[in-house]
Motif scaffolding. Structure first.
Motif, short mmCIF file in Angstrom:
data_model
loop_
_atom_site.label_atom_id
_atom_site.label_comp_id
_atom_site.label_asym_id
_atom_site.label_seq_id
_atom_site.Cartn_x
_atom_site.Cartn_y
_atom_site.Cartn_z
N HIS A 116 15.08 -18.77 -14.68
CA HIS A 116 13.90 -18.89 -15.07
C HIS A 116 13.68 -20.29 -15.32
O HIS A 116 14.63 -20.90 -15.80
CB HIS A 116 13.66 -17.96 -16.22
N HIS A 148 10.68 -14.82 -18.67
CA HIS A 148 10.98 -13.56 -18.96
C HIS A 148 12.37 -12.77 -19.31
O HIS A 148 13.23 -13.25 -18.76
CB HIS A 148 10.37 -12.65 -17.46
N ASN A 149 12.11 -12.01 -20.44
CA ASN A 149 13.14 -11.14 -20.77
C ASN A 149 12.87 -9.82 -20.62
O ASN A 149 11.82 -9.24 -21.09
CB ASN A 149 13.68 -11.40 -22.37
N THR A 152 16.76 -18.62 -21.70
CA THR A 152 18.40 -18.35 -21.63
C THR A 152 18.34 -16.91 -20.69
O THR A 152 17.77 -16.01 -21.26
CB THR A 152 19.31 -18.30 -22.78
N ARG A 153 19.17 -16.91 -19.65
CA ARG A 153 18.99 -15.64 -18.86
C ARG A 153 20.39 -14.99 -18.67
O ARG A 153 21.53 -15.37 -18.79
CB ARG A 153 18.85 -16.29 -17.31
N TRP A 154 20.16 -13.59 -18.93
CA TRP A 154 21.23 -12.74 -18.70
C TRP A 154 20.79 -11.99 -17.42
O TRP A 154 20.14 -10.96 -17.41
CB TRP A 154 21.27 -11.57 -20.10
N ALA A 155 21.54 -12.33 -16.38
CA ALA A 155 21.08 -11.92 -14.93
C ALA A 155 21.02 -10.20 -14.93
O ALA A 155 22.22 -9.53 -15.32
CB ALA A 155 21.76 -12.43 -14.08
N PRO A 168 18.50 -6.53 -21.93
CA PRO A 168 19.44 -7.91 -21.76
C PRO A 168 19.27 -8.78 -23.23
O PRO A 168 18.14 -8.66 -23.85
CB PRO A 168 18.78 -8.41 -20.62
N THR A 189 15.16 -12.06 -7.99
CA THR A 189 14.93 -11.50 -9.48
C THR A 189 13.96 -10.44 -9.34
O THR A 189 12.81 -10.67 -8.42
CB THR A 189 14.33 -12.76 -10.41
N ASP A 190 13.90 -9.63 -10.31
CA ASP A 190 12.72 -8.70 -10.60
C ASP A 190 11.60 -9.50 -11.09
O ASP A 190 10.48 -9.14 -11.05
CB ASP A 190 12.99 -7.62 -11.39
N THR A 191 11.85 -10.49 -11.92
CA THR A 191 10.77 -11.34 -12.74
C THR A 191 9.79 -12.03 -11.73
O THR A 191 8.53 -12.05 -12.04
CB THR A 191 11.31 -12.59 -13.52
N HIS A 221 19.01 -8.79 -12.25
CA HIS A 221 18.53 -8.64 -10.88
C HIS A 221 18.82 -9.91 -10.03
O HIS A 221 17.91 -10.77 -10.32
CB HIS A 221 17.04 -8.39 -10.73
N ILE A 276 13.08 -6.08 -17.72
CA ILE A 276 13.54 -5.63 -16.44
C ILE A 276 12.07 -4.97 -16.07
O ILE A 276 11.58 -4.40 -16.71
CB ILE A 276 14.69 -4.53 -16.39
N1 GLU Z 1 15.51 -9.29 -15.21
C1 GLU Z 1 15.32 -10.65 -15.22
C2 GLU Z 1 16.44 -11.58 -14.48
O1 GLU Z 1 17.42 -10.82 -14.11
C3 GLU Z 1 15.49 -11.30 -16.73
C4 GLU Z 1 16.78 -11.20 -17.13
C5 GLU Z 1 16.95 -11.40 -18.63
O2 GLU Z 1 16.27 -10.78 -19.82
O3 GLU Z 1 17.43 -12.56 -18.94
O4 GLU Z 1 16.24 -12.39 -14.13
#
Ligand code: GLU
Length: 253
Positions: A141, A154-155, A127-130, A50, A179-181, A132, A157
């Protein structure tokens, strides 16, 4: 006094459980420490990375909120769907979390009242790129432990999050996101409770031994107001050091 990244970016080569060396970035009497470690495994993920970003700060500046917003604005080019920050404030047992779907400008508006506030000791922002869970405020986050004394951005997966989540829920940990985070925030909390003499860096290190997948992350805790912990495996994170504090950031923009 400032030092180059080479002094603080410690790579460790371990095949199984990695160890870390806390990096004391400022003289001990200034009571600010940061730990940063790279877990130099081959990333186990097959997923593409991501884009998204992290900026975290711990130190003596009074303009923590401006520093974090400025950092997020510089990371906007990477792409994202939502943004958030978590602040450690003097005398507060809970983190202050502000999270917003959409542009950093939305977060900037929601944090305007905190600009210039004295007693903000540290902060993590994202900054999040969703990947999960949908882009929603609860999935933004930073993620927190149950009593919200800890913030984690967290960035990447967490590939084994589903089984970790089931195990943590069975033991009473309440989740507030999809989220997985979020499992990582509870795992760090679990380590701090299980090993009461453990410091934040060691708790993060122990938690990360259970994680499969990729991460660049930053963690703060109100019980460790002078400490910022960063870690990475397969996702970027760099450290900058100045005499007024330490920064963890996705890139040098
Ligand atoms: N996997 C995480 C989420 O979906 C972090 C995604 C990201 O790297 O922004 O929240």
């Amino acid at each position: 006094r400032s030092r180059g990244l080479g002094d603080v970016y410690k790579r460790q080569h371990h095949h199984h459980i990695p160890s870390i060396t806390p990096v004391h970035l400022l003289p001990a009497d200034q009571n600010i420490t940061s730990s940063f470690f790279a877990l130099n495994f081959a990333a186990t993920t097959k997923n593409s990375m991501p884009p998204c970003g992290i900026i975290a700060y711990c130190g003596k500046e009074h303009n923590v909120v401006e520093t974090l917003i400025d950092g997020l604005e510089r990371l906007e080019y990477r792409g994202y769907d939502s943004a958030g920050m978590g602040l450690t404030r003097a005398g507060e047992a809970q983190m202050t979390r502000v999270r917003a779907v959409g542009k950093v400008a939305n977060l900037k508006g929601q944090t305007a009242g905190l600009v210039g506030e004295e007693g903000i000791l540290a902060g993590v922002a994202h900054t999040r790129w969703a990947t999960h869970g949908a882009p929603s405020v609860l999935n933004c986050h930073p993620h927190a432990n149950v009593d919200e004394s800890l913030c984690l951005v967290h960035n990447g997966i967490v590939e084994n999050y589903a089984s970790l989540r089931t195990q943590l829920q069975a033991r009473g940990f309440k989740f507030t996101s999809e989220t997985d985070t979020e499992v990582m925030a509870h795992l760090v909390d679990d380590m701090l409770r299980t090993y009461p003499d453990t410091d934040l860096a060691e708790a993060v290190r122990l938690a990360l031994t259970q994680i499969e997948g990729t991460f660049g992350l930053a963690v703060t805790h109100t019980k460790f107001p002078g400490t910022l912990v960063g870690a990475r495996r397969g996702s970027p994170l760099i450290v900058g050091v100045t005499e007024v504090g330490v920064v963890c950031k996705t890139d040098h923009t």
